[in-house]
Design a protein around this motif. Sequence first.
Motif, PDB file in Angstrom:
ATOM      1  N   SER A  87       0.966  -1.288  -0.031  1.00  0.00           N
ATOM      2  CA  SER A  87       0.005  -0.009   0.423  1.00  0.00           C
ATOM      3  C   SER A  87       1.088   1.487  -0.332  1.00  0.00           C
ATOM      4  O   SER A  87       1.752   1.413  -0.070  1.00  0.00           O
ATOM      5  CB  SER A  87      -0.441  -0.034   1.392  1.00  0.00           C
ATOM      6  OG  SER A  87       0.102  -0.026   2.377  1.00  0.00           O
ATOM      7  N   LEU A  88      -0.095   1.821  -0.555  1.00  0.00           N
ATOM      8  CA  LEU A  88       1.335   3.479  -0.620  1.00  0.00           C
ATOM      9  C   LEU A  88       0.100   5.002   0.532  1.00  0.00           C
ATOM     10  O   LEU A  88      -1.091   4.992   0.704  1.00  0.00           O
ATOM     11  CB  LEU A  88       0.876   4.089  -2.128  1.00  0.00           C
ATOM     12  CG  LEU A  88       1.945   3.113  -3.104  1.00  0.00           C
ATOM     13  CD1 LEU A  88       1.431   3.593  -4.579  1.00  0.00           C
ATOM     14  CD2 LEU A  88       3.019   3.271  -2.453  1.00  0.00           C
ATOM     15  N   ILE A  89       1.001   5.809   1.011  1.00  0.00           N
ATOM     16  CA  ILE A  89      -0.004   6.785   1.780  1.00  0.00           C
ATOM     17  C   ILE A  89       1.195   7.783   0.614  1.00  0.00           C
ATOM     18  O   ILE A  89      -0.312   9.085   0.252  1.00  0.00           O
ATOM     19  CB  ILE A  89       0.826   7.175   2.794  1.00  0.00           C
ATOM     20  CG1 ILE A  89       0.201   5.698   3.594  1.00  0.00           C
ATOM     21  CG2 ILE A  89      -0.182   7.958   3.726  1.00  0.00           C
ATOM     22  CD1 ILE A  89      -0.682   5.974   4.894  1.00  0.00           C
ATOM     23  N   TRP A  90       1.883   7.957   0.829  1.00  0.00           N
ATOM     24  CA  TRP A  90       2.364   9.365   0.422  1.00  0.00           C
ATOM     25  C   TRP A  90       3.856   9.134  -0.614  1.00  0.00           C
ATOM     26  O   TRP A  90       5.079   9.087  -0.304  1.00  0.00           O
ATOM     27  CB  TRP A  90       2.854  10.369   1.085  1.00  0.00           C
ATOM     28  CG  TRP A  90       2.193  11.699   1.823  1.00  0.00           C
ATOM     29  CD1 TRP A  90       0.597  11.470   1.589  1.00  0.00           C
ATOM     30  CD2 TRP A  90       1.966  12.105   2.724  1.00  0.00           C
ATOM     31  NE1 TRP A  90       0.331  12.084   2.175  1.00  0.00           N
ATOM     32  CE2 TRP A  90       0.945  12.990   3.169  1.00  0.00           C
ATOM     33  CE3 TRP A  90       3.316  12.898   3.787  1.00  0.00           C
ATOM     34  CZ2 TRP A  90       0.472  14.022   4.118  1.00  0.00           C
ATOM     35  CZ3 TRP A  90       2.815  13.648   4.898  1.00  0.00           C
ATOM     36  CH2 TRP A  90       1.546  14.207   4.535  1.00  0.00           C
ATOM     37  N   PRO A  91       3.657   8.510  -1.623  1.00  0.00           N
ATOM     38  CA  PRO A  91       4.429   8.120  -2.668  1.00  0.00           C
ATOM     39  C   PRO A  91       5.504   9.585  -3.111  1.00  0.00           C
ATOM     40  O   PRO A  91       4.352   9.912  -3.836  1.00  0.00           O
ATOM     41  CB  PRO A  91       3.776   6.745  -3.558  1.00  0.00           C
ATOM     42  CG  PRO A  91       3.066   7.667  -3.747  1.00  0.00           C
ATOM     43  CD  PRO A  91       2.083   8.096  -2.208  1.00  0.00           C
ATOM     44  N   THR A  92       6.835   9.029  -3.488  1.00  0.00           N
ATOM     45  CA  THR A  92       7.525  10.405  -4.235  1.00  0.00           C
ATOM     46  C   THR A  92       8.365   9.580  -5.101  1.00  0.00           C
ATOM     47  O   THR A  92       8.436  10.627  -5.787  1.00  0.00           O
ATOM     48  CB  THR A  92       8.690  10.712  -3.065  1.00  0.00           C
ATOM     49  OG1 THR A  92       9.677   9.687  -2.641  1.00  0.00           O
ATOM     50  CG2 THR A  92       7.989  11.079  -1.800  1.00  0.00           C
ATOM     51  N   VAL A 104       9.901   1.701  -4.943  1.00  0.00           N
ATOM     52  CA  VAL A 104       8.361   2.877  -4.638  1.00  0.00           C
ATOM     53  C   VAL A 104       8.839   4.074  -2.690  1.00  0.00           C
ATOM     54  O   VAL A 104       8.315   2.538  -2.647  1.00  0.00           O
ATOM     55  CB  VAL A 104       6.935   2.719  -5.245  1.00  0.00           C
ATOM     56  CG1 VAL A 104       6.073   3.547  -4.597  1.00  0.00           C
ATOM     57  CG2 VAL A 104       6.860   1.858  -6.200  1.00  0.00           C
ATOM     58  N   ALA A 105       9.240   4.777  -2.753  1.00  0.00           N
ATOM     59  CA  ALA A 105       9.410   5.866  -1.792  1.00  0.00           C
ATOM     60  C   ALA A 105       8.394   6.070  -1.694  1.00  0.00           C
ATOM     61  O   ALA A 105       7.254   6.495  -2.582  1.00  0.00           O
ATOM     62  CB  ALA A 105      10.731   6.201  -1.814  1.00  0.00           C
ATOM     63  N   ASP A 106       8.003   5.947   0.054  1.00  0.00           N
ATOM     64  CA  ASP A 106       6.777   6.282   0.768  1.00  0.00           C
ATOM     65  C   ASP A 106       7.321   7.585   1.550  1.00  0.00           C
ATOM     66  O   ASP A 106       8.100   6.916   2.359  1.00  0.00           O
ATOM     67  CB  ASP A 106       6.021   5.531   1.361  1.00  0.00           C
ATOM     68  CG  ASP A 106       4.549   6.075   1.387  1.00  0.00           C
ATOM     69  OD1 ASP A 106       4.610   6.487   1.887  1.00  0.00           O
ATOM     70  OD2 ASP A 106       3.386   5.317   0.667  1.00  0.00           O
ATOM     71  N   PRO A 138      11.865   9.309   2.687  1.00  0.00           N
ATOM     72  CA  PRO A 138      13.162   9.566   0.928  1.00  0.00           C
ATOM     73  C   PRO A 138      12.419  10.105   0.105  1.00  0.00           C
ATOM     74  O   PRO A 138      10.897  10.188   0.298  1.00  0.00           O
ATOM     75  CB  PRO A 138      13.008   7.873   1.632  1.00  0.00           C
ATOM     76  CG  PRO A 138      11.379   7.981   2.160  1.00  0.00           C
ATOM     77  CD  PRO A 138      11.434   8.562   3.131  1.00  0.00           C
ATOM     78  N   SER A 139      13.312  10.747  -0.408  1.00  0.00           N
ATOM     79  CA  SER A 139      12.190  10.836  -2.543  1.00  0.00           C
ATOM     80  C   SER A 139      12.994  10.507  -2.866  1.00  0.00           C
ATOM     81  O   SER A 139      13.273   9.554  -3.429  1.00  0.00           O
ATOM     82  CB  SER A 139      12.726  13.023  -1.986  1.00  0.00           C
ATOM     83  OG  SER A 139      13.632  12.706  -2.070  1.00  0.00           O
ATOM     84  N   GLY A 140      13.527  11.017  -4.050  1.00  0.00           N
ATOM     85  CA  GLY A 140      14.610  11.064  -5.310  1.00  0.00           C
ATOM     86  C   GLY A 140      15.243   9.331  -4.558  1.00  0.00           C
ATOM     87  O   GLY A 140      15.718   8.911  -4.223  1.00  0.00           O
ATOM     88  N   MET A 141      15.722   8.704  -6.199  1.00  0.00           N
ATOM     89  CA  MET A 141      15.975   7.199  -6.304  1.00  0.00           C
ATOM     90  C   MET A 141      16.651   6.639  -7.254  1.00  0.00           C
ATOM     91  O   MET A 141      16.212   7.116  -8.599  1.00  0.00           O
ATOM     92  CB  MET A 141      15.008   5.368  -5.269  1.00  0.00           C
ATOM     93  CG  MET A 141      14.238   6.035  -3.843  1.00  0.00           C
ATOM     94  SD  MET A 141      13.634   4.487  -3.725  1.00  0.00           S
ATOM     95  CE  MET A 141      12.472   4.775  -4.474  1.00  0.00           C
ATOM     96  N   VAL A 142      17.966   6.004  -7.506  1.00  0.00           N
ATOM     97  CA  VAL A 142      18.382   5.761  -8.559  1.00  0.00           C
ATOM     98  C   VAL A 142      19.685   4.635  -7.738  1.00  0.00           C
ATOM     99  O   VAL A 142      20.140   4.428  -7.002  1.00  0.00           O
ATOM    100  CB  VAL A 142      19.086   6.770  -9.118  1.00  0.00           C
ATOM    101  CG1 VAL A 142      20.038   7.155  -8.348  1.00  0.00           C
ATOM    102  CG2 VAL A 142      19.307   6.397 -10.643  1.00  0.00           C
ATOM    103  N   PHE A 143      19.313   3.512  -9.050  1.00  0.00           N
ATOM    104  CA  PHE A 143      19.753   2.302  -9.267  1.00  0.00           C
ATOM    105  C   PHE A 143      22.187   2.645  -9.720  1.00  0.00           C
ATOM    106  O   PHE A 143      21.578   2.671 -10.747  1.00  0.00           O
ATOM    107  CB  PHE A 143      19.893   1.432  -9.790  1.00  0.00           C
ATOM    108  CG  PHE A 143      18.649   0.390  -8.441  1.00  0.00           C
ATOM    109  CD1 PHE A 143      19.233  -0.113  -7.646  1.00  0.00           C
ATOM    110  CD2 PHE A 143      17.183   0.452  -8.616  1.00  0.00           C
ATOM    111  CE1 PHE A 143      17.843  -1.370  -7.028  1.00  0.00           C
ATOM    112  CE2 PHE A 143      16.503   0.376  -7.953  1.00  0.00           C
ATOM    113  CZ  PHE A 143      16.745  -0.825  -6.884  1.00  0.00           C
ATOM    114  N   ASP A 144      22.709   2.440  -9.133  1.00  0.00           N
ATOM    115  CA  ASP A 144      24.356   2.832  -9.997  1.00  0.00           C
ATOM    116  C   ASP A 144      24.889   1.528 -10.561  1.00  0.00           C
ATOM    117  O   ASP A 144      23.629  -0.027 -10.368  1.00  0.00           O
ATOM    118  CB  ASP A 144      25.030   2.672  -8.551  1.00  0.00           C
ATOM    119  CG  ASP A 144      25.473   1.741  -7.670  1.00  0.00           C
ATOM    120  OD1 ASP A 144      24.503   0.691  -7.780  1.00  0.00           O
ATOM    121  OD2 ASP A 144      26.457   1.991  -6.248  1.00  0.00           O
TER     122      ASP A 144
END
Length: 342
Positions: A87-92, A104-106, A138-144
């Motif tokens: 589930s999601l509440i405030w996904p970013t 998915v970050a929330d 948490p906000s932005g994400m990226v895989f290296d």
Amino acid sequence: MTTEVLGVSLQYSHSIGRGEFAGPGFRNPVALARGAEGLMYVLNRAYEYRPDGKRVTICTVDEEYIGEFARGVNTAGITDIVTEDGSLIWPTSVALDKEGNVYVADEWLNRISIFSKDGEWIGKWGTEGSGDGEISKPSGMVFDADDNLIMVDSQNNRIQKFTKDGKFISVFGSQGSGDGEFNLPWGIDLDKEGNIYVADWRNDRIQKFTKDGKFLVAFGTSGSEPGELNRPTGVAVDRTGMIYVADWGNERMQMYDPAGKFVTLTTGDGTMSKWGKDKLDGNAEMWELREIAQGLEREKDFWGPVAVTVDDEDRVFVVESCRNRIQVYRRQEPMFQGGGRL
């Protein structure tokens, strides 16, 4: 409107999306991840009182609707909130690992939810706090390149690196306005060398770091002139090193060269999407209402450009939250008189 220098320009291609709480369309999209075979994973934040709009939409660049997954939680006026897995509440933000799994970050739940490429829930991790490995909004994400997740730990004003299953690896950054410091950072991306670019939201700038977190350079100052920034939320770097910034407060997207020098900007060129036309074609009355609507000339402009993503085909995707769409551009290089590119 597009402003150009140095002969480099952005050519508008098309728009994707329409306002919907389910099915073909988006509801307050906030992030986009590009998958294999032209797939796009669009993260919808929606509203507190409409949890059905919180979801990940799967579609293609050509506006083919594939499906959606995840589900929202109603938080309006509720003090004892129960959240189920997935589930999601405030996904970013949303990011894909090398296997195509969707992260998915929330920022409400302070957790990362993991789904398969088809939307099946796999797992979750995340602990709220300010210690190493703990997160706060948490906000932005990226895989290296090693398939580790680099995350903007926004409320803690830092960048953290984790394994895919959430084991802490490293951290850098602190609160402030000096080199290497942040004030509510948001978006993040990597260049082909693995250097890290962060949209430093409240400091109105972009900062660049080595893959180990050593400060390299910052560019952008507060303002509305070309090259200046007003609460930048997203940053992306293409295969040539050109840098794209979602200049949220100025309602525009700007391009900079690899050294951080301003190149060009656009305030939007949006046209009706295929999904939008399909909806109107199904209701002739809506076409009639549209023809008499006031202010349609503003429809092309960005409204809430919150994120930007690029791909290896020189396409630039600007996620436009308030208009429930994505505007797609292509980077155009200057030409020699004989027809070759510079």
